[in-house]
Design a protein around this motif. Structure first.
Motif, PDB file in Angstrom:
ATOM      1  N   VAL A 117       0.862  -1.187   0.000  1.00  0.00           N
ATOM      2  CA  VAL A 117       0.000   0.000   0.000  1.00  0.00           C
ATOM      3  C   VAL A 117       0.885   1.219   0.000  1.00  0.00           C
ATOM      4  O   VAL A 117       1.778   1.358   0.842  1.00  0.00           O
ATOM      5  N   SER A 118       0.695   2.124  -0.960  1.00  0.00           N
ATOM      6  CA  SER A 118       1.595   3.266  -1.113  1.00  0.00           C
ATOM      7  C   SER A 118       1.450   4.248   0.038  1.00  0.00           C
ATOM      8  O   SER A 118       0.351   4.560   0.484  1.00  0.00           O
ATOM      9  N   GLY A 119       2.599   4.722   0.526  1.00  0.00           N
ATOM     10  CA  GLY A 119       2.611   5.754   1.542  1.00  0.00           C
ATOM     11  C   GLY A 119       3.072   7.084   0.977  1.00  0.00           C
ATOM     12  O   GLY A 119       2.772   8.144   1.505  1.00  0.00           O
ATOM     13  N   LEU A 120       3.820   7.016  -0.153  1.00  0.00           N
ATOM     14  CA  LEU A 120       4.348   8.233  -0.782  1.00  0.00           C
ATOM     15  C   LEU A 120       4.635   7.924  -2.238  1.00  0.00           C
ATOM     16  O   LEU A 120       5.209   6.889  -2.563  1.00  0.00           O
ATOM     17  N   SER A 121       4.228   8.812  -3.129  1.00  0.00           N
ATOM     18  CA  SER A 121       4.510   8.658  -4.550  1.00  0.00           C
ATOM     19  C   SER A 121       4.994   9.984  -5.123  1.00  0.00           C
ATOM     20  O   SER A 121       4.440  11.039  -4.806  1.00  0.00           O
ATOM     21  N   ILE A 122       6.028   9.920  -5.941  1.00  0.00           N
ATOM     22  CA  ILE A 122       6.508  11.072  -6.704  1.00  0.00           C
ATOM     23  C   ILE A 122       6.284  10.730  -8.165  1.00  0.00           C
ATOM     24  O   ILE A 122       6.939   9.850  -8.715  1.00  0.00           O
ATOM     25  N   VAL A 123       5.318  11.419  -8.791  1.00  0.00           N
ATOM     26  CA  VAL A 123       4.850  11.056 -10.120  1.00  0.00           C
ATOM     27  C   VAL A 123       5.257  12.124 -11.126  1.00  0.00           C
ATOM     28  O   VAL A 123       4.938  13.295 -10.946  1.00  0.00           O
ATOM     29  N   PRO A 124       5.964  11.752 -12.206  1.00  0.00           N
ATOM     30  CA  PRO A 124       6.311  12.741 -13.240  1.00  0.00           C
ATOM     31  C   PRO A 124       5.108  13.032 -14.129  1.00  0.00           C
ATOM     32  O   PRO A 124       4.268  12.171 -14.366  1.00  0.00           O
ATOM     33  N   PHE A 125       5.047  14.247 -14.657  1.00  0.00           N
ATOM     34  CA  PHE A 125       3.948  14.612 -15.540  1.00  0.00           C
ATOM     35  C   PHE A 125       4.385  14.820 -16.975  1.00  0.00           C
ATOM     36  O   PHE A 125       3.562  14.949 -17.855  1.00  0.00           O
ATOM     37  N   ALA A 126       5.698  14.885 -17.211  1.00  0.00           N
ATOM     38  CA  ALA A 126       6.151  15.219 -18.559  1.00  0.00           C
ATOM     39  C   ALA A 126       7.170  14.220 -19.051  1.00  0.00           C
ATOM     40  O   ALA A 126       7.983  13.722 -18.304  1.00  0.00           O
TER      41      ALA A 126
ATOM     42  N   SER B   9      -3.894   1.666  -9.401  1.00  0.00           N
ATOM     43  CA  SER B   9      -3.323   2.958  -9.033  1.00  0.00           C
ATOM     44  C   SER B   9      -4.276   4.069  -9.457  1.00  0.00           C
ATOM     45  O   SER B   9      -5.008   3.940 -10.448  1.00  0.00           O
ATOM     46  N   ASN B  10      -4.275   5.134  -8.678  1.00  0.00           N
ATOM     47  CA  ASN B  10      -5.094   6.311  -8.980  1.00  0.00           C
ATOM     48  C   ASN B  10      -4.215   7.555  -8.920  1.00  0.00           C
ATOM     49  O   ASN B  10      -3.410   7.700  -8.002  1.00  0.00           O
ATOM     50  N   LEU B  11      -4.366   8.420  -9.888  1.00  0.00           N
ATOM     51  CA  LEU B  11      -3.589   9.661  -9.969  1.00  0.00           C
ATOM     52  C   LEU B  11      -4.535  10.819 -10.238  1.00  0.00           C
ATOM     53  O   LEU B  11      -5.381  10.742 -11.136  1.00  0.00           O
ATOM     54  N   SER B  12      -4.412  11.885  -9.434  1.00  0.00           N
ATOM     55  CA  SER B  12      -5.270  13.063  -9.596  1.00  0.00           C
ATOM     56  C   SER B  12      -4.412  14.305  -9.796  1.00  0.00           C
ATOM     57  O   SER B  12      -3.380  14.467  -9.146  1.00  0.00           O
TER      58      SER B  12
ATOM     59  N   SER C 116      -2.130  10.820  -5.179  1.00  0.00           N
ATOM     60  CA  SER C 116      -2.152   9.510  -5.820  1.00  0.00           C
ATOM     61  C   SER C 116      -2.256   8.426  -4.761  1.00  0.00           C
ATOM     62  O   SER C 116      -1.946   8.644  -3.588  1.00  0.00           O
ATOM     63  N   SER C 117      -2.686   7.261  -5.182  1.00  0.00           N
ATOM     64  CA  SER C 117      -2.739   6.092  -4.305  1.00  0.00           C
ATOM     65  C   SER C 117      -2.443   4.862  -5.146  1.00  0.00           C
ATOM     66  O   SER C 117      -2.696   4.832  -6.348  1.00  0.00           O
TER      67      SER C 117
ATOM     68  N   VAL D  44      -8.536  16.166 -13.256  1.00  0.00           N
ATOM     69  CA  VAL D  44      -8.352  14.904 -13.964  1.00  0.00           C
ATOM     70  C   VAL D  44      -8.022  13.801 -12.960  1.00  0.00           C
ATOM     71  O   VAL D  44      -7.241  13.997 -12.034  1.00  0.00           O
ATOM     72  N   ASN D  45      -8.629  12.614 -13.166  1.00  0.00           N
ATOM     73  CA  ASN D  45      -8.330  11.446 -12.336  1.00  0.00           C
ATOM     74  C   ASN D  45      -8.119  10.229 -13.221  1.00  0.00           C
ATOM     75  O   ASN D  45      -8.958   9.912 -14.064  1.00  0.00           O
ATOM     76  N   HIS D  46      -6.959   9.571 -13.044  1.00  0.00           N
ATOM     77  CA  HIS D  46      -6.642   8.332 -13.754  1.00  0.00           C
ATOM     78  C   HIS D  46      -6.856   7.151 -12.812  1.00  0.00           C
ATOM     79  O   HIS D  46      -6.432   7.175 -11.671  1.00  0.00           O
ATOM     80  N   SER D  47      -7.474   6.076 -13.326  1.00  0.00           N
ATOM     81  CA  SER D  47      -7.560   4.811 -12.592  1.00  0.00           C
ATOM     82  C   SER D  47      -7.017   3.719 -13.505  1.00  0.00           C
ATOM     83  O   SER D  47      -7.623   3.416 -14.530  1.00  0.00           O
ATOM     84  N   ASP D  48      -5.873   3.158 -13.141  1.00  0.00           N
ATOM     85  CA  ASP D  48      -5.200   2.184 -13.997  1.00  0.00           C
ATOM     86  C   ASP D  48      -5.003   0.857 -13.287  1.00  0.00           C
ATOM     87  O   ASP D  48      -4.907   0.790 -12.055  1.00  0.00           O
ATOM     88  N   THR D  49      -4.919  -0.211 -14.074  1.00  0.00           N
ATOM     89  CA  THR D  49      -4.549  -1.536 -13.571  1.00  0.00           C
ATOM     90  C   THR D  49      -3.071  -1.756 -13.853  1.00  0.00           C
ATOM     91  O   THR D  49      -2.586  -1.437 -14.935  1.00  0.00           O
ATOM     92  N   LYS D  50      -2.358  -2.310 -12.858  1.00  0.00           N
ATOM     93  CA  LYS D  50      -0.924  -2.499 -13.021  1.00  0.00           C
ATOM     94  C   LYS D  50      -0.517  -3.932 -12.704  1.00  0.00           C
ATOM     95  O   LYS D  50      -1.005  -4.548 -11.760  1.00  0.00           O
TER      96      LYS D  50
END
Length: 211
Positions: free
Chosen positions: A28-37, A77-80, A53-54, A93-99
């Motif tokens: 379970v994610s506690g911290l995420s650093i997500v690139p946008f570009a 995973s979810n990214l907002s 994100s989660s 914007v909200n992404h919901s993806d299967t990984k």
């Protein structure tokens, strides 16, 4: 269907008679650093504002040889974020993806009783793009899109866990990965440097069983 495919893949690649033992772990994610570009120095991300994100996954590890584990995982995973298009309206914007995850790890026992374990590894993250929800923040009008695209990446992970009550394990795990391996390779070739800004980094809490 995806869970069945991963299960069949694991059964073919890692036969049961070769296993030393088996573990099942929830991340379970506690911290995420997500690139946008992506796109090297010409990429622009100033109009993107990260909201949160989660991520969570279930991971099976098959120990085919002493201290060598092969990993198969599946999760969500979810990214907002918000997008400000300058003269255009702001959108949420909200992404919901299967990984999925395929990987290999070296599990190093840190004490004689084998209670403490450190494990570095490599993995291939596979993402199936799910629903994309976009809301016009000025009108509250929501639109949903589903692309069904798939992409594969490449990453490194490291974790630490503690065994208690014989079969339970609790710990932490960190990873960093290029979620689009081909894009990262293309950028590195074009701009002659490793595109660090495209790395996604995660920190997880882990809880599992080992048999």
């Amino acid at each position: 269907m995806r869970i069945l495919c991963l299960f069949l893949f694991a059964c073919v690649l890692f036969p049961l008679q070769a296993q030393r033992f088996f573990s099942l772990t929830a991340n379970v994610s506690g911290l995420s650093i997500v690139p946008f570009a992506t796109g090297g120095t010409n990429a622009e991300s100033s109009n993107y504002n990260y909201s949160g994100s989660s991520s969570y996954s279930l991971n099976a590890r098959f120990f085919a040889k002493k201290d060598i584990a092969f990993r198969v995982g599946l999760g969500m995973s979810n990214l907002s974020y918000t997008v400000n298009g300058g003269n255009l309206a702001m959108h949420s914007v909200n992404h919901s993806d299967t990984k999925g995850v395929l990987g290999a790890e070296m599990h190093i026992r840190l004490d004689k009783k084998r209670r403490f374990t450190f494990y570095p590894g490599v993995f291939v993250p596979v993402t199936w793009t799910g629903k994309l929800n976009v809301t016009d923040m000025t009108t509250d009008v929501k639109n949903s899109y589903t692309t069904g695209n798939m992409r594969a990446g490449l990453g490194l992970n490291a974790g630490f866990n503690v065994r208690f009550l014989r079969i339970f394990r609790v710990g932490v795990e960190a990873d960093c990965a290029f979620q689009r391996a081909f894009q990262a390779y293309s950028d590195a070739t074009m701009y002659n440097y490793l595109p660090i800004q495209e790395l996604q980094t995660n920190l997880y809490g882990t809880l599992g069983l080992s048999f």
